[in-house]
Design an enzyme around this catalytic site. Structure first.
Site, PDB file in Angstrom:
ATOM      1  N   HIS A   2       0.818  -1.206   0.000  1.00 43.17           N
ATOM      2  CA  HIS A   2       0.000   0.000   0.000  1.00 43.17           C
ATOM      3  C   HIS A   2       0.854   1.259   0.000  1.00 43.17           C
ATOM      4  O   HIS A   2       1.482   1.593   1.007  1.00 43.17           O
ATOM      5  CB  HIS A   2      -0.910  -0.031   1.234  1.00 43.17           C
ATOM      6  CG  HIS A   2      -1.945   1.030   1.266  1.00 43.17           C
ATOM      7  ND1 HIS A   2      -2.126   1.874   2.340  1.00 43.17           N
ATOM      8  CD2 HIS A   2      -2.885   1.391   0.348  1.00 43.17           C
ATOM      9  CE1 HIS A   2      -3.119   2.694   2.104  1.00 43.17           C
ATOM     10  NE2 HIS A   2      -3.602   2.418   0.903  1.00 43.17           N
ATOM     11  N   HIS A  60      -1.200  10.490  -2.914  1.00 40.02           N
ATOM     12  CA  HIS A  60      -2.534  10.042  -2.507  1.00 40.02           C
ATOM     13  C   HIS A  60      -3.558  11.169  -2.432  1.00 40.02           C
ATOM     14  O   HIS A  60      -4.673  11.053  -2.928  1.00 40.02           O
ATOM     15  CB  HIS A  60      -2.467   9.340  -1.155  1.00 40.02           C
ATOM     16  CG  HIS A  60      -3.806   8.890  -0.645  1.00 40.02           C
ATOM     17  ND1 HIS A  60      -4.596   9.691   0.159  1.00 40.02           N
ATOM     18  CD2 HIS A  60      -4.496   7.740  -0.844  1.00 40.02           C
ATOM     19  CE1 HIS A  60      -5.715   9.047   0.436  1.00 40.02           C
ATOM     20  NE2 HIS A  60      -5.682   7.864  -0.155  1.00 40.02           N
TER      21      HIS A  60
END
Length: 234
Positions: free
Chosen positions: A7, A49
């Site tokens: 991740h 992100h």
């Protein structure tokens, strides 16, 4: 290879979504990198992100309000710049697969899908990537642009409506928050040939329970070495 998604690289040890973070995941033999893509003011797909640079860099403001050259001057942690999608794909090429999550939100990034597809083709990694998003209109757009690209749908909770849409656009991946997994949902995915991804699991007990109950599900995690240990110990 360790079956799982790193991740944003290995954010427990390195700044998220940076080259050192992705390199660490590759060094641990993870089967997939997971990353997030936004678009700069001048149309360069970059790996970050949030829609702003506030949390992960020493800058302030929205990604879309920066040109690539301006964005490149920011420190994303440890002296690392925000990488381009191209840089990460070239790093991963021939070494690991990549889950490219489009951070599209309605019409925030006009042309994001086209730009990402161009980079995938220019890096010649079509067989190493799949593209996902919470914005399912964005994923439908990707299918309109390419018959070959592998696609996935990210959802927060489990819903039966995802199956008909996945079939319609030929999406082979569904990524769901792990607390919503049920036997029925997992079975339906298996019946439809969908690879299920559970996000984001960082607790060792929950990792072991999921691996025991649903051994074919891919885990997306920040705790790479912990997941690797679970896999290697069976």
């Amino acid at each position: 290879m360790i079956p799982g998604l790193a991740h944003r690289g290995y954010p427990k040890k390195y700044p998220e979504n940076t080259i050192p973070s992705f390199q660490a995941a590759i060094d641990l033999s993870f089967s997939h990198l997971e990353l997030d893509v936004q678009l700069t003011k001048d149309g360069v797909p970059v790996v970050i992100h949030d829609t702003t640079v506030n949390r992960t860099t020493n800058g302030k403001g929205r990604v879309i309000d920066y040109t690539f050259n301006e964005l490149r001057k920011l420190d994303a942690g440890g002296g690392s710049p925000i990488p381009t999608l191209e840089e990460v794909l070239r790093l991963a090429k021939g070494r690991t697969s990549v889950d490219i999550e489009l951070k599209q939100s309605g019409n925030l990034y006009p042309g994001l899908e086209e730009k990402v597809l161009e980079v995938i083709h220019s890096c010649e990694v079509l067989d190493q990537v799949f593209v996902t998003s919470f914005d399912h209109y964005s994923i439908a757009r990707m299918r309109e642009l390419s018959e070959e690209i592998e696609l996935g749908l990210v959802i927060y909770g489990a819903t039966p409506s995802v199956f008909s849409f996945a079939e319609q656009i030929r999406a082979r991946y569904v990524s769901v928050k792990y607390i919503y997994l049920t036997d029925d949902f997992v079975q339906r995915c298996e019946e439809q040939g969908i690879q299920l991804i559970a996000w984001t699991i960082d607790d060792e007990e929950e990792m072991r329970e999921l691996r025991s109950t649903y051994p074919n599900i891919w885990v997306c995690t920040n705790q790479l070495e912990l997941w690797k240990q679970c896999v290697e110990q069976g």
